[in-house]
Design an enzyme around this catalytic site. Structure first.
Site, PDB file in Angstrom:
ATOM      1  N   GLY A 142       0.686  -1.213   0.177  1.00 44.84           N
ATOM      2  CA  GLY A 142       0.143  -0.052   0.043  1.00 44.84           C
ATOM      3  C   GLY A 142       0.771   1.181   0.230  1.00 44.84           C
ATOM      4  N   GLU A 143       0.218   2.184   0.629  1.00 43.59           N
ATOM      5  CA  GLU A 143       1.018   3.478   0.574  1.00 43.59           C
ATOM      6  C   GLU A 143       0.964   4.253  -0.649  1.00 43.59           C
ATOM      7  OE1 GLU A 143       4.908   3.226   2.495  1.00 43.59           O
ATOM      8  OE2 GLU A 143       4.180   2.090   4.294  1.00 43.59           O
TER       9      GLU A 143
END
Length: 350
Positions: free
Chosen positions: A314-315
């Site tokens: 993610g991120e």
């Protein structure tokens, strides 16, 4: 619930066509650069020029907590969301390392972290609430919470445009958000829950089984209310996912290329595409996550990701990896010699 939409900007097909003609004139067999050719042509239509470029990528990581996290659906406690926001601010997270490598503009936007950690460097405090409600017992958001989170995403794109960004990457951080993503995708794609639930942050088999049951029960609980994609988002989504939705709408309305990250970002993209299908033309799907729900989105949208690196962080990290590929697609498209310039014979010449 419906959202009032501004018109989606049209792709400049004339420039896409000119870019396609240029691709045929470069010193290589036709189609030999594969996806890189298609990306250069897509970006030409986005930027309204024959030879597009990526000079300033913009990254907004939206952070928020989830009420569902208290049900034990994650391998990490909710406090990690705030701790990771501090890590983003300090530059120690994967996405911040990638941002520096690409000389990208970076910000982390607090739209609903349990603890207010402001002020921090590179932090935009746009708090809607201290997380969502537990969607296993009530809708995750009120209508006002949803609207505020959507607006937070729109504001991030406004900042990107004001800075002269030529590509937008939306990231996310929120313990429990793979539960929201799986619930949203199951509902929006009319798919059973169990095959869509992955390991998330690294849960065990018992936690996964528990997560599946909770999501199934929640979808039954909210079934009567989930009459459109925005209602699905409100009932089982997250504040950071709603901010991504708002950002993606704004990108498509203003004509800014967006690179979509993993399963959480894809859940947001699916809401946007089911609400305004023409918005998909402004999207590049950055990578294939190992989270199984993402494949349901790709199938529903007939989309192909640029990379498959078996990532699940993610991120915005997978999307940012793909930005490097987009950059190379532009560089090749602009700087390769044509057959005429190089004095090289075409393959079809006798």
């Amino acid at each position: 619930m419906q959202v009032t939409l501004k018109p989606i900007k049209s792709i400049d097909q004339a420039w896409s066509e000119r870019a396609a003609i240029r691709q045929q004139s470069l010193t290589k067999p036709a189609g030999s650069l594969g996806v890189l050719e298609a990306l250069a042509i897509q970006l030409a239509g986005h930027q309204g020029c024959e030879c597009p470029s990526i000079v300033l990528p913009w990254i907004s990581v939206f952070a928020a907590d989830h009420g569902i996290a208290q049900q034990g659906v994650s391998a990490y406690p909710a406090v990690v969301t705030a701790e990771m926001v501090k890590n983003f601010s300090a530059g120690g997270a994967a996405i911040t390392v990638l941002a520096r490598a690409h000389q990208a503009a970076f910000e982390v936007v607090d739209v609903g972290v349990l603890a207010d950690v402001a002020p921090l460097k590179n932090l935009v405090s746009n708090r809607v609430a201290a997380g969502t409600f537990d969607f296993s017992v009530q809708p995750a958001m009120t209508p006002d919470m949803l609207q505020s989170a959507l607006h937070a995403g729109e504001q991030a794109v406004a900042r990107a445009l004001a800075a002269g960004a030529d590509v937008f990457v939306g990231g996310e951080m929120g313990i429990g958000n793979t539960s929201s993503a799986a619930a949203m995708i199951a509902q929006l794609c009319a798919q059973p829950v169990a095959p869509l639930v992955g390991l998330g942050t690294g849960i065990n088999a018992a936690q996964k089984a528990h997560k599946i049951v909770l999501i199934e029960q929640a979808l039954q609980l909210h079934a009567a209310q989930m009459t459109n994609p925005m209602a699905v988002l409100r009932c089982v989504g997250g504040l950071e996912i709603a901010a991504l939705v708002g950002a993606y709408f704004a990108c498509a309305q203003h004509g800014l290329t967006m690179v979509i990250d993993g399963v959480i970002a894809c859940a947001a993209a699916l809401v946007v595409c089911q609400t305004a299908p023409q918005a998909q033309a402004w999207m590049v799907f950055g990578h294939r996550s190992v989270e199984p729900a993402q494949m349901a989105v790709f199938k529903a949208l007939k989309a192909q990701p640029v990379l498959d690196l078996q990532m699940r962080l993610g991120e915005g990290s997978g999307a940012m990896m793909a930005v490097g590929v987009l950059k190379m697609a532009c560089v090749l498209h602009q700087n390769m010699a044509t057959f005429e310039q190089a004095g090289v014979s075409h393959g079809d010449e006798s």
